[in-house]
Write an enzyme that holds these catalytic residues in place. Structure first.
Site: not given
Ligand SMILES: NC(=O)c1ccc[n+]([C@@H]2O[C@H](COP(=O)([O-])OP(=O)(O)OC[C@H]3O[C@@H](n4cnc5c(N)ncnc54)[C@H](OP(=O)(O)O)[C@@H]3O)[C@@H](O)[C@H]2O)c1
Length: 288
Positions: A53, A97, A120
């Site tokens: 990412k 994460q 997210d």
């Protein structure tokens, strides 16, 4: 006849192509979008995902401030890291994460995040926004599935969609998304789970079936109607081996299906960057 393959790469490419001029416009305004990442511990798979990412952020001309906490980091350490990124104006959106080491309560940590920086889209405020149809970051995998179906010309509006699994990252938000009043959604959605022992009675009548479980091979050919569209979202990892929910034999029955690798994954990543760019646009007041 072989089913049509619903590959994610062209969808992701189209999203990144659409984001490029938006990122340029932000930079021209003096605001380079920033994706913050927090990694707890030395899990190599998680480290790899974060590195990927960060690399993609750099490729897109964005910054990627990163905080790496040790394996034995406490809940307070994680909360402090989140607050640091909440307060950093160079960070438009961030993620912790997942999975985190077992001493960390991930859901509790998520509550500390500024909902507008939640890349997210999983913060309760953002799930609420999704339920109410308000603008905000949409969970990435569900958003990617809507984009995947639209890109490949699969009609969703007015169709029966059955989602197997009601988990908070996939099944539940996808149901909220695909019932919204929009040309690429507007579906008749049914969600089935362990509380519905005869769940295949529902998947068998659906035009589109989404597997969102995490039980390898749970969706088999006898669970779908011939010609149906099948989207595989759920996976389980055994070491580095990826075991999808959708049994390979479904290819013999489906009309269109995601490949075992390279379906929903690339679209999920693309949506993460779309959420980040949108957050940057909100920060400078140019959000669409
Ligand atoms: N590809 C990606 O980028 C991506 C991103 C996010 C998630 N995922 C994957 O998507 C899957 C779902 O994730 P999640 O966090 O939303 O879900 P989750 O919280 O793990 O929930 C799984 C759901 O599956 C249902 N289920 C489990 N076993 C079942 C069975 N034998 N029969 C019927 N239903 C069953 C559960 O039912 P109950 O509610 O009744 O327990 C639950 O609703 C996972 O495999 C995850 O790894 C993939």
């Amino acid at each position: 006849m072989s089913p049509r393959m619903l590959t994610g790469a062209p969808v992701a490419e189209a999203v990144f192509a659409e984001l490029a001029p938006r990122i340029e416009a932000l930079i021209a305004q003096g605001h380079r979008p920033g994706l913050g990442t927090i990694l707890v511990g030395g899990d190599s798979a998680s480290g790899g995902y974060v590195a990927m990412k960060m690399a993609r952020a750099e490729e897109l001309g964005m910054t990627s401030p990163h905080l790496h906490l040790p394996d034995d980091a406490s809940q307070a350490d994680v909360v402090a890291a989140i607050r640091q990124l909440n307060d950093d104006p160079a960070v438009d959106a961030m993620l912790v994460q997942h999975p985190t080491p077992k001493q960390i309560d991930f859901e509790a940590a998520l509550l500390e995040m500024d909902p507008d920086k939640d890349v997210d889209g999983l913060h309760p405020v953002n799930m609420g926004r999704l339920a109410l149809g308000m603008p905000g970051p949409v969970p990435c995998t569900p958003a990617g599935i809507e984009a995947l179906l639209a890109h490949h010309g699969i009609a969703v509006a007015g169709q029966e969609v059955c989602i197997l699994g009601r988990g908070t990252t996939l099944g539940r938000p996808l149901a909220l998304l695909l019932t919204q009043k929009r040309a690429t959604a507007n579906a008749a959605v049914t969600v089935v789970h362990t509380g519905v022992p005869d769940w295949s009675a529902y998947t068998r009548r659906a035009a589109i079936v989404v597997a969102a479980v995490g039980v390898p091979g749970i969706l088999r050919p006898e669970h779908i109607t011939p010609g149906a569209t099948v989207v595989g979202g759920g996976v389980r990892y055994e070491g580095r081996r990826l075991l999808p929910d959708v049994d390979e034999a479904c290819n013999e029955v489906a009309g269109a299906i995601t490949p075992r690798v390279g379906g929903v994954g690339p679209t999920t990543v693309a949506m993460l960057f779309r959420n980040c760019v949108q957050a940057a646009e909100r920060a400078v007041g140019t959000a669409r």
